[in-house]
Design an enzyme around this catalytic site. Structure first.
Site, PDB file in Angstrom:
ATOM      1  N   ASP A   8       9.819   5.371   7.300  1.00 12.10           N
ATOM      2  CA  ASP A   8      10.752   6.391   6.818  1.00 12.10           C
ATOM      3  C   ASP A   8      10.492   7.664   7.623  1.00 12.10           C
ATOM      4  O   ASP A   8       9.714   7.668   8.600  1.00 12.10           O
ATOM      5  CB  ASP A   8      10.654   6.579   5.291  1.00 12.10           C
ATOM      6  CG  ASP A   8       9.406   7.345   4.839  1.00 12.10           C
ATOM      7  OD1 ASP A   8       8.532   7.650   5.692  1.00 12.10           O
ATOM      8  OD2 ASP A   8       9.296   7.636   3.629  1.00 12.10           O
ATOM      9  N   HIS A   9      11.128   8.780   7.206  1.00 12.58           N
ATOM     10  CA  HIS A   9      10.977  10.033   7.948  1.00 12.58           C
ATOM     11  C   HIS A   9       9.529  10.529   7.940  1.00 12.58           C
ATOM     12  O   HIS A   9       9.117  11.241   8.840  1.00 12.58           O
ATOM     13  CB  HIS A   9      11.904  11.100   7.350  1.00 12.58           C
ATOM     14  CG  HIS A   9      11.664  11.332   5.893  1.00 12.58           C
ATOM     15  ND1 HIS A   9      12.066  10.414   4.932  1.00 12.58           N
ATOM     16  CD2 HIS A   9      11.047  12.332   5.219  1.00 12.58           C
ATOM     17  CE1 HIS A   9      11.706  10.850   3.736  1.00 12.58           C
ATOM     18  NE2 HIS A   9      11.079  12.012   3.886  1.00 12.58           N
ATOM     19  N   CYS A  65       4.969   5.132   6.080  1.00  7.73           N
ATOM     20  CA  CYS A  65       5.641   6.263   5.419  1.00  7.73           C
ATOM     21  C   CYS A  65       4.632   7.406   5.369  1.00  7.73           C
ATOM     22  O   CYS A  65       3.647   7.401   6.111  1.00  7.73           O
ATOM     23  CB  CYS A  65       6.222   5.873   4.055  1.00  7.73           C
ATOM     24  SG  CYS A  65       5.038   5.459   2.759  1.00  7.73           S
ATOM     25  N   GLY A  66       4.864   8.386   4.518  1.00  6.99           N
ATOM     26  CA  GLY A  66       3.935   9.517   4.477  1.00  6.99           C
ATOM     27  C   GLY A  66       2.542   9.084   4.041  1.00  6.99           C
ATOM     28  O   GLY A  66       1.527   9.467   4.626  1.00  6.99           O
ATOM     29  N   THR A  67       2.514   8.270   2.992  1.00 10.21           N
ATOM     30  CA  THR A  67       1.231   7.797   2.450  1.00 10.21           C
ATOM     31  C   THR A  67       0.957   6.328   2.739  1.00 10.21           C
ATOM     32  O   THR A  67      -0.181   5.873   2.580  1.00 10.21           O
ATOM     33  CB  THR A  67       1.252   7.938   0.914  1.00 10.21           C
ATOM     34  OG1 THR A  67       2.351   7.159   0.414  1.00 10.21           O
ATOM     35  CG2 THR A  67       1.394   9.391   0.485  1.00 10.21           C
ATOM     36  N   GLY A  68       1.981   5.574   3.051  1.00 13.82           N
ATOM     37  CA  GLY A  68       1.867   4.111   3.170  1.00 13.82           C
ATOM     38  C   GLY A  68       2.021   3.421   1.826  1.00 13.82           C
ATOM     39  O   GLY A  68       2.059   2.197   1.758  1.00 13.82           O
ATOM     40  N   ILE A  69       2.126   4.203   0.765  1.00 15.98           N
ATOM     41  CA  ILE A  69       2.141   3.616  -0.584  1.00 15.98           C
ATOM     42  C   ILE A  69       3.550   3.155  -0.981  1.00 15.98           C
ATOM     43  O   ILE A  69       3.749   1.981  -1.322  1.00 15.98           O
ATOM     44  CB  ILE A  69       1.586   4.615  -1.622  1.00 15.98           C
ATOM     45  CG1 ILE A  69       0.117   4.950  -1.322  1.00 15.98           C
ATOM     46  CG2 ILE A  69       1.710   4.029  -3.033  1.00 15.98           C
ATOM     47  CD1 ILE A  69      -0.450   6.091  -2.168  1.00 15.98           C
ATOM     48  N   GLY A  70       4.511   4.058  -0.930  1.00 14.10           N
ATOM     49  CA  GLY A  70       5.860   3.700  -1.394  1.00 14.10           C
ATOM     50  C   GLY A  70       6.446   2.543  -0.602  1.00 14.10           C
ATOM     51  O   GLY A  70       7.017   1.595  -1.181  1.00 14.10           O
ATOM     52  N   HIS A  98      -9.078 -12.427   4.482  1.00 17.35           N
ATOM     53  CA  HIS A  98      -9.129 -12.866   3.089  1.00 17.35           C
ATOM     54  C   HIS A  98      -7.764 -12.972   2.419  1.00 17.35           C
ATOM     55  O   HIS A  98      -7.563 -13.858   1.586  1.00 17.35           O
ATOM     56  CB  HIS A  98      -9.983 -11.891   2.264  1.00 17.35           C
ATOM     57  CG  HIS A  98     -11.423 -11.888   2.659  1.00 17.35           C
ATOM     58  ND1 HIS A  98     -12.394 -11.280   1.902  1.00 17.35           N
ATOM     59  CD2 HIS A  98     -12.060 -12.426   3.731  1.00 17.35           C
ATOM     60  CE1 HIS A  98     -13.578 -11.435   2.498  1.00 17.35           C
ATOM     61  NE2 HIS A  98     -13.395 -12.117   3.610  1.00 17.35           N
ATOM     62  N   ARG A 132     -11.802 -20.889   0.997  1.00 19.88           N
ATOM     63  CA  ARG A 132     -11.708 -20.448  -0.402  1.00 19.88           C
ATOM     64  C   ARG A 132     -10.613 -19.411  -0.610  1.00 19.88           C
ATOM     65  O   ARG A 132     -10.061 -19.285  -1.711  1.00 19.88           O
ATOM     66  CB  ARG A 132     -13.059 -19.894  -0.885  1.00 19.88           C
ATOM     67  CG  ARG A 132     -13.487 -18.581  -0.247  1.00 19.88           C
ATOM     68  CD  ARG A 132     -14.902 -18.210  -0.631  1.00 19.88           C
ATOM     69  NE  ARG A 132     -15.263 -16.853  -0.251  1.00 19.88           N
ATOM     70  CZ  ARG A 132     -15.610 -16.487   0.984  1.00 19.88           C
ATOM     71  NH1 ARG A 132     -15.618 -17.372   1.970  1.00 19.88           N
ATOM     72  NH2 ARG A 132     -15.940 -15.229   1.230  1.00 19.88           N
ATOM     73  N   HIS A 133     -10.249 -18.706   0.458  1.00 20.67           N
ATOM     74  CA  HIS A 133      -9.215 -17.675   0.341  1.00 20.67           C
ATOM     75  C   HIS A 133      -7.816 -18.284   0.231  1.00 20.67           C
ATOM     76  O   HIS A 133      -6.906 -17.673  -0.315  1.00 20.67           O
ATOM     77  CB  HIS A 133      -9.284 -16.713   1.527  1.00 20.67           C
ATOM     78  CG  HIS A 133     -10.619 -16.055   1.660  1.00 20.67           C
ATOM     79  ND1 HIS A 133     -11.110 -15.184   0.710  1.00 20.67           N
ATOM     80  CD2 HIS A 133     -11.588 -16.181   2.600  1.00 20.67           C
ATOM     81  CE1 HIS A 133     -12.314 -14.778   1.070  1.00 20.67           C
ATOM     82  NE2 HIS A 133     -12.626 -15.379   2.211  1.00 20.67           N
TER      83      HIS A 133
HETATM   84  C1  RB5 Z   1       8.531  11.044   1.704  1.00 24.42           C
HETATM   85  O1  RB5 Z   1       8.469  12.400   1.467  1.00 24.42           O
HETATM   86  C2  RB5 Z   1       7.321  10.357   1.082  1.00 24.42           C
HETATM   87  O2  RB5 Z   1       7.426  10.378  -0.319  1.00 24.42           O
HETATM   88  C3  RB5 Z   1       7.204   8.940   1.577  1.00 24.42           C
HETATM   89  O3  RB5 Z   1       7.083   8.940   2.961  1.00 24.42           O
HETATM   90  C4  RB5 Z   1       6.025   8.156   1.078  1.00 24.42           C
HETATM   91  O4  RB5 Z   1       4.833   8.862   1.226  1.00 24.42           O
HETATM   92  C5  RB5 Z   1       6.160   7.562  -0.266  1.00 24.42           C
HETATM   93  O5  RB5 Z   1       5.291   6.854  -0.757  1.00 24.42           O
END
Ligand code: RB5
Length: 146
Positions: A8-9, A65-70, A98, A132-133
């Protein structure tokens, strides 16, 4: 190996670093965007990349993404995807050995490009250990078809 890459951006600059790495490693890849800092919604990139991996068109995916989480949460909703959020080299190796992770996610706002390149290279070059994995990963796939 064919790799689908997207961001994403919040991750498009790091994506550019990683496409350079893929070129250096001689790995065939397709860039699913985005290509600017204009705001987009991470599921709009995560889901096409994840579907392209799970349908066999690509062997692996990389999502930023910004965090890699979303972007990782969205990718993991696609059946057959094991997306791993990784910000250290130990986990990059371990998640391939694994978990047989088929998508790597990272956050551009979390780590620098040097570490991200090392993580991506290790992740791309490490094989699944099986054994095992295998049974553990199969339990995840079995749950998906219930
Ligand atoms: C975008 O601002 C940010 O929320 C997205 O890149 C990401 O970090 C979401 O998890």
């Amino acid at each position: 190996m064919k790799v689908a890459i997207g961001a994403d951006h919040g991750g498009f600059k790091l994506k550019a670093e990683l496409t350079e790495l893929l070129q250096e490693l001689g790995i065939d890849y397709t860039d699913f965007g985005t290509y600017s800092s204009d705001s987009i919604d991470y599921p709009d990139v995560a889901i096409p990349v994840a579907e392209a991996v799970t349908n066999g068109e690509f062997d692996r995916g990389i999502l930023i993404c910004g965090t890699g989480i979303g972007i990782g949460i969205a990718a993991n909703k696609v059946k057959g995807i094991r997306a791993a959020l990784v910000h250290d080299t130990f986990s990059a190796k371990a998640t391939r050995q694994h978990n047989n992770s088929n998508i790597l996610t990272m956050g551009e706002r979390v780590i620098g490009p040097g570490l991200a390149r090392d993580i991506a290279q290790i992740w791309l070059e490490t094989e699944f250990e099986g054994g095992r994995h295998e049974n553990r990963v199969c339990k995840i796939s079995d749950y998906e078809v219930k």
